[in-house]
Motif scaffolding. Structure first.
Motif, mmCIF file in Angstrom:
data_model
loop_
_atom_site.group_PDB
_atom_site.id
_atom_site.type_symbol
_atom_site.label_atom_id
_atom_site.label_comp_id
_atom_site.label_asym_id
_atom_site.label_seq_id
_atom_site.Cartn_x
_atom_site.Cartn_y
_atom_site.Cartn_z
ATOM 1 N N ASP A 118 9.681 -6.681 -11.154
ATOM 2 C CA ASP A 118 10.054 -7.318 -9.885
ATOM 3 C C ASP A 118 11.054 -6.477 -9.077
ATOM 4 O O ASP A 118 10.952 -6.410 -7.851
ATOM 5 C CB ASP A 118 10.684 -8.701 -10.149
ATOM 6 N N GLU A 119 12.021 -5.848 -9.755
ATOM 7 C CA GLU A 119 13.039 -5.070 -9.004
ATOM 8 C C GLU A 119 12.382 -3.966 -8.190
ATOM 9 O O GLU A 119 12.797 -3.668 -7.074
ATOM 10 C CB GLU A 119 14.070 -4.373 -9.916
ATOM 11 N N VAL A 122 10.752 -5.397 -5.033
ATOM 12 C CA VAL A 122 11.721 -5.728 -3.984
ATOM 13 C C VAL A 122 12.100 -4.450 -3.225
ATOM 14 O O VAL A 122 12.127 -4.417 -1.989
ATOM 15 C CB VAL A 122 12.974 -6.399 -4.588
ATOM 16 N N PRO A 166 13.879 -10.462 2.875
ATOM 17 C CA PRO A 166 14.271 -10.842 1.503
ATOM 18 C C PRO A 166 13.839 -12.233 1.049
ATOM 19 O O PRO A 166 13.329 -12.380 -0.065
ATOM 20 C CB PRO A 166 15.798 -10.723 1.529
ATOM 21 N N ASP A 167 13.997 -13.275 1.898
ATOM 22 C CA ASP A 167 13.654 -14.640 1.464
ATOM 23 C C ASP A 167 12.166 -14.756 1.165
ATOM 24 O O ASP A 167 11.744 -15.388 0.191
ATOM 25 C CB ASP A 167 13.965 -15.662 2.576
ATOM 26 N N ARG A 170 11.153 -12.947 -2.062
ATOM 27 C CA ARG A 170 11.477 -13.773 -3.243
ATOM 28 C C ARG A 170 10.420 -14.847 -3.446
ATOM 29 O O ARG A 170 9.946 -15.082 -4.553
ATOM 30 C CB ARG A 170 12.854 -14.425 -3.076
ATOM 31 N N GLU A 171 10.036 -15.509 -2.347
ATOM 32 C CA GLU A 171 9.044 -16.582 -2.435
ATOM 33 C C GLU A 171 7.692 -16.020 -2.912
ATOM 34 O O GLU A 171 7.007 -16.623 -3.733
ATOM 35 C CB GLU A 171 8.910 -17.267 -1.062
ATOM 36 N N LEU A 173 7.128 -13.420 -4.733
ATOM 37 C CA LEU A 173 7.165 -13.097 -6.167
ATOM 38 C C LEU A 173 7.039 -14.363 -7.004
ATOM 39 O O LEU A 173 6.351 -14.383 -8.023
ATOM 40 C CB LEU A 173 8.474 -12.373 -6.509
ATOM 41 N N LYS A 174 7.684 -15.434 -6.542
ATOM 42 C CA LYS A 174 7.599 -16.705 -7.275
ATOM 43 C C LYS A 174 6.142 -17.188 -7.280
ATOM 44 O O LYS A 174 5.612 -17.585 -8.320
ATOM 45 C CB LYS A 174 8.517 -17.739 -6.600
#
Ligand code: ADP
Ligand code: AMP
Length: 215
Positions: A118-119, A122, A166-167, A170-171, A173-174
Motif C-alpha cells: 500500500d505505501e 500511495v 489523499p482521501d 485511502r478510500e 485502497l480500502k
C-alpha cells in the motif's frame, strides 16, 4: 490465437502503464473500464453523470452500470487478444463475466496479479499525471514527461486525477482490500492466477510480464 487476459491489482500498481505497453507489443485490445468511464464523464453522458459521483469519492460504480459499460466496449470476446484492465473488481462482476463468456464457450485465460504494498501505491498515485487528451500516464518521479507538465505524445497540459487526492486514495485502497482482493482466491482456485512483483521498476515489471507471456 486470441486470449482473454485480466490485469488485477490495487490502484496505482501500474496496470494501465503495462497494459499500454502490452497493447503496443502485441496488438491486443486494451479495455480500461476506468478510461471508458473518464471519457463518459468528459462527454457528460448519462453514464458519465452517474459514474462521476462514485469515481470522485473513490467508490465503485454500481454493477449494472459497469456491466453496460464493459459489454458495450467489448461486444465480442471471441476475436483477438482482449486485455481487461480494472475489470472485474468484485466477485459479482467476475461471475457476470463468466456467465457472459460461458454463453460463447469462452473463459478468462489468465489473470495477472500486480502485487505491491500500500505505501508504494500511495507514493505512485501522489505523483501520477494524466494527459486529459490522449490518456498517456506519467509519474513525477518514475516516468516524468520530457517537457515539464506537457504530454510527450500530444503536447497537452497534464492534469492530476481528482481521485488521486489523499482521501480518495485511502478510500480506493480500502475498496480494493474489501471488495476486489477476494478475486485473488477466486481466480487462484480456478488455476488462472499469475502473480508478478509490481513494486519493481517499470523495466523490471515489463520483463516479468514478457517472461510469462512468451513475448
Ligand atoms: P493503475 O493503472 O494500476 O492504476 P498506473 O499504470 O496508472 O496504475 O500507474 C500508477 C502510477 O505509477 C503512474 O504515475 C505510473 O507512471 C507509475 N508507475 C507505473 N508502473 C510503475 C513502476 N513499475 N515503477 C514506478 N512507477 C510506476
Ligand atoms: P481506474 O482508472 O481503474 O483507477 O478506475 C477509476 C474509477 O472508475 C474507480 O475508482 C471506480 O470508481 C470506477 N471503476 C473503474 N472500473 C470499475 C469497475 N470494474 N467496477 C466499478 N467501478 C469501476
Amino acid at each position: 490465437m486470441g486470449e482473454i487476459l485480466v490485469f488485477l491489482g490495487p490502484p496505482g500498481a501500474g496496470k494501465g502503464t503495462l497494459a499500454s505497453w502490452y497493447r503496443e507489443k502485441t496488438g491486443a485490445k486494451h479495455i480500461s473500464t476506468g478510461d471508458v468511464l473518464r471519457q463518459a464523464v468528459k462527454d457528460e453522458t448519462e453514464v458519465g453523470k452517474t459514474a462521476a459521483k462514485y469515481m470522485n469519492a473513490g467508490k465503485l460504480v454500481p454493477l449494472d452500470v459497469i456491466l453496460d459499460v464493459l459489454f458495450e466496449a467489448v461486444p465480442d470476446f471471441s476475436t483477438g487478444t482482449i486485455l481487461l484492465d480494472g475489470f472485474p473488481r468484485t466477485v459479482d462482476q467476475a461471475e457476470a463475466l463468466e456467465k457472459r463468456l460461458g454463453k460463447k464457450n469462452l473463459e478468462v485465460d489468465r489473470v495477472v496479479l500486480f502485487e505491491i504494498p500500500d505505501e508504494d501505491v500511495v507514493k505512485r498515485l501522489s505523483g501520477r499525471l494524466l494527459c486529459p487528451n490522449c490518456g498517456a500516464v506519467y509519474n513525477l518521479e518514475s516516468a516524468p514527461p520530457h517537457r515539464e507538465g506537457l504530454c510527450d505524445v500530444c503536447g497537452t497540459e497534464l492534469i492530476r486525477r481528482k481521485d488521486d487526492e489523499p482521501d480518495s486514495i485511502r478510500e480506493r485502497l480500502k475498496v480494493y482490500w474489501d471488495s476486489t482482493s477476494p478475486l485473488v482466491s477466486y481466480y487462484r482456485d480456478r488455476g488462472k492466477l499469475v502473480p508478478i512483483d509490481a513494486s519493481k521498476g517499470i523495466e523490471e515489471v515489463r520483463s516479468e510480464l514478457k517472461n510469462i507471456s512468451n513475448l
